[in-house]
Design a protein around this motif. Structure first.
Motif, PDB file in Angstrom:
ATOM      1  N   GLY A 121     -14.992 -31.425   5.771  1.00  0.00           N
ATOM      2  CA  GLY A 121     -16.231 -30.847   6.363  1.00  0.00           C
ATOM      3  C   GLY A 121     -15.919 -30.060   7.711  1.00  0.00           C
ATOM      4  O   GLY A 121     -16.482 -29.046   7.875  1.00  0.00           O
ATOM      5  N   LEU A 122     -15.249 -30.708   8.364  1.00  0.00           N
ATOM      6  CA  LEU A 122     -14.747 -30.238   9.939  1.00  0.00           C
ATOM      7  C   LEU A 122     -14.035 -28.748   9.591  1.00  0.00           C
ATOM      8  O   LEU A 122     -14.348 -27.650  10.159  1.00  0.00           O
ATOM      9  CB  LEU A 122     -13.724 -31.006  10.588  1.00  0.00           C
ATOM     10  CG  LEU A 122     -14.408 -32.298  11.117  1.00  0.00           C
ATOM     11  CD1 LEU A 122     -13.662 -33.072  11.686  1.00  0.00           C
ATOM     12  CD2 LEU A 122     -15.579 -31.693  12.363  1.00  0.00           C
ATOM     13  N   ALA A 123     -13.160 -28.716   8.582  1.00  0.00           N
ATOM     14  CA  ALA A 123     -12.481 -27.611   8.277  1.00  0.00           C
ATOM     15  C   ALA A 123     -13.337 -26.430   7.937  1.00  0.00           C
ATOM     16  O   ALA A 123     -13.261 -25.077   8.146  1.00  0.00           O
ATOM     17  CB  ALA A 123     -11.364 -27.824   7.125  1.00  0.00           C
ATOM     18  N   MET A 124     -14.046 -26.732   7.005  1.00  0.00           N
ATOM     19  CA  MET A 124     -15.225 -25.687   6.537  1.00  0.00           C
ATOM     20  C   MET A 124     -16.017 -24.956   7.385  1.00  0.00           C
ATOM     21  O   MET A 124     -16.462 -23.932   7.204  1.00  0.00           O
ATOM     22  CB  MET A 124     -16.196 -26.605   5.525  1.00  0.00           C
ATOM     23  CG  MET A 124     -15.645 -26.600   4.100  1.00  0.00           C
ATOM     24  SD  MET A 124     -16.416 -28.233   3.190  1.00  0.00           S
ATOM     25  CE  MET A 124     -17.883 -27.056   2.825  1.00  0.00           C
ATOM     26  N   THR A 125     -16.208 -25.668   8.682  1.00  0.00           N
ATOM     27  CA  THR A 125     -17.009 -25.080   9.715  1.00  0.00           C
ATOM     28  C   THR A 125     -16.057 -24.668  10.943  1.00  0.00           C
ATOM     29  O   THR A 125     -16.436 -24.368  11.932  1.00  0.00           O
ATOM     30  CB  THR A 125     -17.962 -25.990  10.574  1.00  0.00           C
ATOM     31  OG1 THR A 125     -17.170 -27.140  10.717  1.00  0.00           O
ATOM     32  CG2 THR A 125     -18.867 -26.478   9.627  1.00  0.00           C
ATOM     33  N   GLY A 126     -14.628 -24.325  10.505  1.00  0.00           N
ATOM     34  CA  GLY A 126     -13.847 -24.090  11.452  1.00  0.00           C
ATOM     35  C   GLY A 126     -13.406 -24.836  12.686  1.00  0.00           C
ATOM     36  O   GLY A 126     -12.761 -24.429  13.527  1.00  0.00           O
ATOM     37  N   ALA A 127     -13.850 -26.083  12.493  1.00  0.00           N
ATOM     38  CA  ALA A 127     -13.471 -26.873  13.713  1.00  0.00           C
ATOM     39  C   ALA A 127     -12.268 -27.635  13.537  1.00  0.00           C
ATOM     40  O   ALA A 127     -11.770 -28.412  14.469  1.00  0.00           O
ATOM     41  CB  ALA A 127     -14.761 -28.056  13.703  1.00  0.00           C
ATOM     42  N   LEU A 128     -11.370 -27.430  12.633  1.00  0.00           N
ATOM     43  CA  LEU A 128     -10.145 -27.953  12.464  1.00  0.00           C
ATOM     44  C   LEU A 128      -9.212 -27.033  12.474  1.00  0.00           C
ATOM     45  O   LEU A 128      -9.056 -25.976  11.851  1.00  0.00           O
ATOM     46  CB  LEU A 128     -10.038 -28.673  10.994  1.00  0.00           C
ATOM     47  CG  LEU A 128      -9.140 -29.846  10.889  1.00  0.00           C
ATOM     48  CD1 LEU A 128      -9.681 -31.251  11.659  1.00  0.00           C
ATOM     49  CD2 LEU A 128      -8.955 -30.170   9.115  1.00  0.00           C
TER      50      LEU A 128
ATOM     51  N   GLU B  61     -14.220 -18.091   7.410  1.00  0.00           N
ATOM     52  CA  GLU B  61     -14.071 -16.702   7.709  1.00  0.00           C
ATOM     53  C   GLU B  61     -13.064 -15.865   7.263  1.00  0.00           C
ATOM     54  O   GLU B  61     -12.231 -15.306   7.935  1.00  0.00           O
ATOM     55  CB  GLU B  61     -14.107 -16.651   9.321  1.00  0.00           C
ATOM     56  CG  GLU B  61     -15.490 -17.220  10.025  1.00  0.00           C
ATOM     57  CD  GLU B  61     -15.583 -16.941  11.468  1.00  0.00           C
ATOM     58  OE1 GLU B  61     -14.581 -16.955  12.217  1.00  0.00           O
ATOM     59  OE2 GLU B  61     -16.654 -17.315  11.871  1.00  0.00           O
ATOM     60  N   GLY B  62     -12.698 -15.920   5.872  1.00  0.00           N
ATOM     61  CA  GLY B  62     -12.053 -15.134   5.282  1.00  0.00           C
ATOM     62  C   GLY B  62     -10.473 -15.661   5.332  1.00  0.00           C
ATOM     63  O   GLY B  62      -9.598 -14.809   4.601  1.00  0.00           O
TER      64      GLY B  62
ATOM     65  N   ILE C 281     -10.739 -24.425  -4.039  1.00  0.00           N
ATOM     66  CA  ILE C 281     -10.990 -23.811  -2.678  1.00  0.00           C
ATOM     67  C   ILE C 281     -12.345 -24.179  -2.291  1.00  0.00           C
ATOM     68  O   ILE C 281     -13.388 -24.153  -2.944  1.00  0.00           O
ATOM     69  CB  ILE C 281     -11.047 -22.343  -2.974  1.00  0.00           C
ATOM     70  CG1 ILE C 281      -9.586 -21.788  -3.200  1.00  0.00           C
ATOM     71  CG2 ILE C 281     -11.836 -21.730  -1.571  1.00  0.00           C
ATOM     72  CD1 ILE C 281      -9.515 -20.290  -3.216  1.00  0.00           C
ATOM     73  N   ALA C 282     -12.365 -24.982  -1.051  1.00  0.00           N
ATOM     74  CA  ALA C 282     -13.855 -25.472  -0.534  1.00  0.00           C
ATOM     75  C   ALA C 282     -14.355 -24.407   0.734  1.00  0.00           C
ATOM     76  O   ALA C 282     -13.304 -23.968   1.076  1.00  0.00           O
ATOM     77  CB  ALA C 282     -13.409 -27.007  -0.035  1.00  0.00           C
ATOM     78  N   GLY C 283     -15.458 -24.492   0.906  1.00  0.00           N
ATOM     79  CA  GLY C 283     -15.828 -23.875   1.902  1.00  0.00           C
ATOM     80  C   GLY C 283     -17.330 -23.404   1.848  1.00  0.00           C
ATOM     81  O   GLY C 283     -17.831 -23.638   0.685  1.00  0.00           O
ATOM     82  N   ILE C 284     -18.209 -23.254   2.937  1.00  0.00           N
ATOM     83  CA  ILE C 284     -19.356 -22.689   2.691  1.00  0.00           C
ATOM     84  C   ILE C 284     -19.575 -21.383   2.160  1.00  0.00           C
ATOM     85  O   ILE C 284     -18.572 -20.609   2.440  1.00  0.00           O
ATOM     86  CB  ILE C 284     -19.959 -22.786   4.155  1.00  0.00           C
ATOM     87  CG1 ILE C 284     -19.732 -24.026   4.804  1.00  0.00           C
ATOM     88  CG2 ILE C 284     -21.456 -22.585   3.893  1.00  0.00           C
ATOM     89  CD1 ILE C 284     -19.943 -24.046   6.418  1.00  0.00           C
ATOM     90  N   SER C 285     -20.419 -21.206   1.330  1.00  0.00           N
ATOM     91  CA  SER C 285     -20.179 -19.709   0.680  1.00  0.00           C
ATOM     92  C   SER C 285     -20.586 -18.702   1.623  1.00  0.00           C
ATOM     93  O   SER C 285     -21.074 -19.029   2.670  1.00  0.00           O
ATOM     94  CB  SER C 285     -21.495 -19.757  -0.329  1.00  0.00           C
ATOM     95  OG  SER C 285     -22.812 -20.013   0.425  1.00  0.00           O
ATOM     96  N   GLY C 286     -20.033 -17.603   1.421  1.00  0.00           N
ATOM     97  CA  GLY C 286     -19.959 -16.649   2.514  1.00  0.00           C
ATOM     98  C   GLY C 286     -18.922 -16.501   3.251  1.00  0.00           C
ATOM     99  O   GLY C 286     -18.863 -15.742   4.307  1.00  0.00           O
ATOM    100  N   ASN C 287     -17.923 -17.392   3.227  1.00  0.00           N
ATOM    101  CA  ASN C 287     -16.826 -17.251   3.763  1.00  0.00           C
ATOM    102  C   ASN C 287     -15.570 -16.609   3.128  1.00  0.00           C
ATOM    103  O   ASN C 287     -14.155 -16.951   3.617  1.00  0.00           O
ATOM    104  CB  ASN C 287     -16.097 -18.507   4.233  1.00  0.00           C
ATOM    105  CG  ASN C 287     -17.037 -19.026   5.410  1.00  0.00           C
ATOM    106  OD1 ASN C 287     -16.805 -18.597   6.707  1.00  0.00           O
ATOM    107  ND2 ASN C 287     -17.961 -19.952   5.199  1.00  0.00           N
ATOM    108  N   GLY C 288     -15.943 -15.533   2.167  1.00  0.00           N
ATOM    109  CA  GLY C 288     -14.908 -14.891   1.584  1.00  0.00           C
ATOM    110  C   GLY C 288     -14.257 -15.464   0.118  1.00  0.00           C
ATOM    111  O   GLY C 288     -13.583 -14.657  -0.504  1.00  0.00           O
ATOM    112  N   GLN C 289     -14.954 -16.551  -0.255  1.00  0.00           N
ATOM    113  CA  GLN C 289     -14.608 -17.145  -1.524  1.00  0.00           C
ATOM    114  C   GLN C 289     -14.768 -16.248  -2.752  1.00  0.00           C
ATOM    115  O   GLN C 289     -14.190 -15.742  -3.644  1.00  0.00           O
ATOM    116  CB  GLN C 289     -15.083 -18.439  -1.863  1.00  0.00           C
ATOM    117  CG  GLN C 289     -14.701 -19.268  -1.127  1.00  0.00           C
ATOM    118  CD  GLN C 289     -16.048 -19.638   0.201  1.00  0.00           C
ATOM    119  OE1 GLN C 289     -16.627 -18.728   0.610  1.00  0.00           O
ATOM    120  NE2 GLN C 289     -16.434 -20.756   0.254  1.00  0.00           N
TER     121      GLN C 289
END
Lengths: 317, 505
Positions: free
Chosen positions: B498-505, B480-481, B291-299
């Motif tokens: 990286g794009l997906a992690m910022t919600g851009a994908l 975002e969860g 599970i990739a993602g910036i911390s704070g997105n529900g992980q």
């Protein structure tokens, strides 16, 4: 009951609420400053007792209220130095150190009172503005204005000092470098330290101011009442600490809390005087301010986080 | 042209702590306008050297020269006054204050005892425009993203006219795009003569950004090189002092049946907002899902829910091998076959004051094999723990050493030993190698792969994209969860993640 809801009684109740709120307000403002810097002081009540006695005894000996208040202030300042050295420089745990200060103040003020005064002897109370020497004349006509005079101009000087401190403390916290430093060392002392803000010095002066205000609160209490007796404060200093939480570490909300407490107390006194509350229930009635405060704390307490470094001693690394 | 005068020279620095030689005759210099990287494992001496530079420690031997002149740096203030700036790994910001207030902290004001935030804000705007460091001076820090906070830290240093800037693992918490932005800013700074000390253990970033690289190992300089002369493999070996495998060998496996099944999982966060907002995910036997993602997105909340530490909302379903654990407590999830390697290892994974054997027994001290006559059977316990410590290669003086005195890597090995010994059906590993040495990380990865081969289903949460790309068979990106995308490893690229992690994908 209906006689209570007349304008003149309501005004009188409100005016006495303002006076009753003063010691709470002074002590809680001082504690607010200390806590914003990250230091909890549970010794407020003890400092107040020492200052209350010091002021009372000074008035007995010299007859001067001004000297009395001055001595109360100096005792607060001195206790501030003691508490600051113990908690900031020697890194003692704040909770237990504060309780130590409280117990010392409780016992020592009683001891002094028995040794130096003996039986309770009343002194003249703090005069209202109109009764002040030299400047009293200016306020005499103001005090005579119907209702307004009683509400706004019938109080002693310390009342005005206390309420004037609310905007002053707000200004200090939000507009001065010292206030910025206090907030920074209370939230993230490592960050402040890395930028050259001395955590120790900032906390030292914050505690000094806090205890000085506690000293003023104690002096005001005994001089307003015109007596000193064992445990005169009856936990007032602890209520002041609670008011800081109630007021979410903001001076104006702390003031609101102190006023609420004063108002509940004044109402109780009025109702007792008018037998709205029977004498047999006087102990229960005396509890109401505390009960209402607890209720208000639970119900109104905003979800505001206190200073992140509160109660945490600071050491490098 | 004569050689440039170094901005900083640290000559033959030696620093001893009781029982440790933290820096042993280390020399290090920085020229104006260059990025000089300091590379090394935890405990190699990087932090000590930088703390000496920033006036937090005094060296026992050696000297420091700034702009050619010998100097003493006795405190952070003296470092700042000599135009040395530092961006700490853990940001030195006061979250409740605004950007301008944070920058103004410790500076004298033009307006006497009053703060002069207008002037400060104006200069912040100038600096931010000049270097492309977009921030709003009036915003409180707690409202900002990690990337923005880092820009505030850099501005703080630039505001104090730093000519030499130390960045301690600045990319650890950034998304790939934010890393790119940071590098643009840093290059802009070097083009204007600023010298930068870059501390990182992400080797590809080091190779991308550095002009020179100095590697420390065990307090000594173990190598000095440039990106043109070296590669990741060589750098890793200089750091560790032996051969290492950067990309773990992963046998090809056909994935088996579904072991961990998440359906429509909703979880409330600490602020009573929906932190996990409808996650569907299946992890199969013999598969690692990252599970990739910036911390704070529900992980974190998702992990805590699977582990039974945080209740899921009605309608959510979590099951292991068909057994529902959405309402289970931690003991029940473990009985269902879950092992949990927690993100905060000293908070949720181990008890600091307990010794190693006590920590190894935390989840199973009630088992019959450790009990004799109602009391602990210390012989059996010792045997069990001895075996685990040996199998998992934990470096410790004894079994009765408090776990908090071990290094991060060894603490994690103790936790892994405890968690993996029970032959779990599902392993949930959150940030398994954060703050862990390359050597230990390599070992931890090999253990996870072994579990995969054994037929275990592994869900790994990590902010380290290299780790995810190195281990995972499939990659789920959380934003975002929600799981915004699931990508098979062979198709995944860093840019896309990286794009997906910022919600851009």
């Amino acid at each position: 009951m209906s006689e209570f809801f007349t304008l003149s009684v309501l005004i009188a109740t409100f005016a006495s609420a303002v006076r009753l709120a003063v010691p709470y307000l002074l002590a809680a403002l001082g504690e607010t400053i200390g806590q914003r810097s990250g230091v909890l002081n549970l010794g407020v009540d003890g400092v107040m007792l020492l200052s209350a006695f010091g002021a009372y005894y000074t008035v007995i000996e010299t007859g001067s209220h001004l000297l009395g208040v001055g001595v109360g202030l100096l005792i607060g300042l001195f206790m501030g130095v003691v508490y600051a050295v113990v908690t900031v420089h020697l890194h003692a745990k704040q909770g237990i150190s504060g309780i130590g200060i409280f117990l010392f103040g409780l016992g020592f003020s009683d001891l002094l009172s028995q040794e130096l005064v003996g039986a309770i002897q009343p002194i003249k109370k703090l005069p209202s503005l109109a009764k002040l020497p030299f400047v009293g004349g200016i306020f005499e006509p103001l005090e005579d204005i119907k209702y307004i005079g009683e509400l706004l101009f019938s109080h002693n000087l310390m009342t005005y000092v206390a309420f004037a401190l609310v905007p002053i403390v707000t200004w200090m916290m939000n507009r001065t470098t010292f206030g910025l430093n206090i907030k920074a060392v209370g939230e993230n002392p490592q960050a402040a330290d890395s930028l050259g803000v001395s955590v120790e010095r900032t906390r030292f002066f914050a505690i000094l101011i806090g205890n000085t205000l506690a000293g003023l609160a104690g002096a005001t209490l005994s001089l307003q009442l015109g007596v000193f007796q064992q445990n005169l404060t009856n936990g007032l200093g602890f209520i002041a600490v609670a008011l800081v939480y109630f007021g979410a570490w903001r001076a104006k909300w702390v003031m609101a809390g102190a006023m609420l407490y004063g108002l509940v107390t004044a109402t109780r006194l009025q109702w007792q005087a008018r037998d709205i509350i029977p004498n047999s229930a006087s102990d229960l009635a005396a509890m109401t301010p505390a009960l209402i405060t607890i209720l208000a704390l639970v119900l109104l307490a905003k979800r505001v986080r206190g200073p992140a470094a509160l109660t945490k001693p600071f050491t490098r690394h | 042209m004569s050689e440039l005068m170094p901005l900083l020279e640290m000559r033959n620095i030696t620093k001893r702590f009781p029982g440790v030689l933290a820096n042993d005759n280390v020399s290090f210099d920085v020229l104006p306008g260059e990025v000089h990287t300091l590379l090394g494992e935890n405990g190699a001496g990087k932090s000590t050297l930088m703390k000496i530079l920033f006036g937090l420690y005094l060296p026992d031997e050696g000297e420091i020269l700034l702009r050619g002149a010998p100097t003493q740096i006795s405190s952070p203030i003296s470092a700042i006054e000599q135009r040395v700036g530092m961006v700490h790994q853990h940001f030195m910001l006061v979250p409740t204050l605004t950007v301008a207030e944070n920058v103004a902290l410790g500076l004298s004001s033009n307006r006497g005892i009053r703060t002069d935030l207008d002037t400060v804000s104006k200069r912040i705007m100038d600096i931010s425009e000049h270097y492309g460091l977009a921030v709003d001076p009036g915003v409180e820090i707690w409202k900002m993203s990690v990337g923005e906070r880092q820009r505030v830290e850099i501005i703080k240093a630039l505001y104090r006219d730093a000519e030499l800037l130390v960045l301690d693992e600045p990319t650890a918490v950034l998304t790939p795009q934010e890393v790119d932005d940071l590098f643009v800013i840093l290059r802009k700074m070097t083009s204007q003569g600023t010298g930068i000390v870059f501390i990182s253990h992400k080797l590809h970033e080091v190779l991308e950004l550095s002009d020179r690289i100095t590697v420390l190992r065990n307090g000594r300089v173990s190598g000095a090189t440039t990106p043109a002369e070296t590669n990741r493999q060589q750098l890793a070996e200089m750091m560790v002092g032996r051969e290492v495998k950067l990309a773990p060998d992963k046998p090809a496996l056909d994935r088996g049946k579904v072991r961990l099944q998440l359906n429509n999982v909703h979880v409330l966060g600490d602020r009573d907002t929906m932190a996990v907002n409808g996650v569907d995910l299946a992890v199969h036997a013999g598969e690692i899902v990252g599970i990739a993602g910036i911390s704070g997105n529900g992980q974190r909340e998702l992990a805590e829910t699977i582990a039974g530490l945080r209740p899921a909302e009605a309608g959510s379903s979590v099951s292991i091998d068909g057994v529902d654990i959405s309402r289970a407590n931690p003991a029940q999830t473990r009985r269902a076959g879950l092992s949990y390697v927690a993100e905060e290892r000293m908070k949720d994974g181990a008890v600091g004051e307990f010794d190693i054997s006590e920590n190894l027994l935390l989840i199973n001290h009630g088992e019959k094999r450790f009990i004799r006559g109602g009391l602990f059977n210390f012989d059996a316990i010792k045997q069990h723990c001895q075996r685990l410590v040996e199998n998992f290669n934990v470096k410790t003086p004894s079994l009765s050493t408090p776990i908090s005195s071990l290094s991060g890597g060894n603490i994690q090995k103790v936790i892994m030993a405890r968690e993996l010994d029970s032959d779990p059906k599902v392993v949930l590993a959150a940030q398994p190698t954060r703050g862990v040495d390359i050597g230990a990380a390599e070992y931890i990865h090999s253990q996870l792969i072994e579990q995969r081969t054994r037929g275990c289903a592994i869900l790994m949460i990590s902010e380290d994209l290299d780790e995810i790309l190195g281990l995972a068979d499939r990659i789920a990106v959380m934003f975002e969860g929600q799981v915004v995308t699931i990508i098979d490893r062979p198709e995944a690229t860093k840019e896309q993640l990286g794009l997906a992690m910022t919600g851009a994908l």
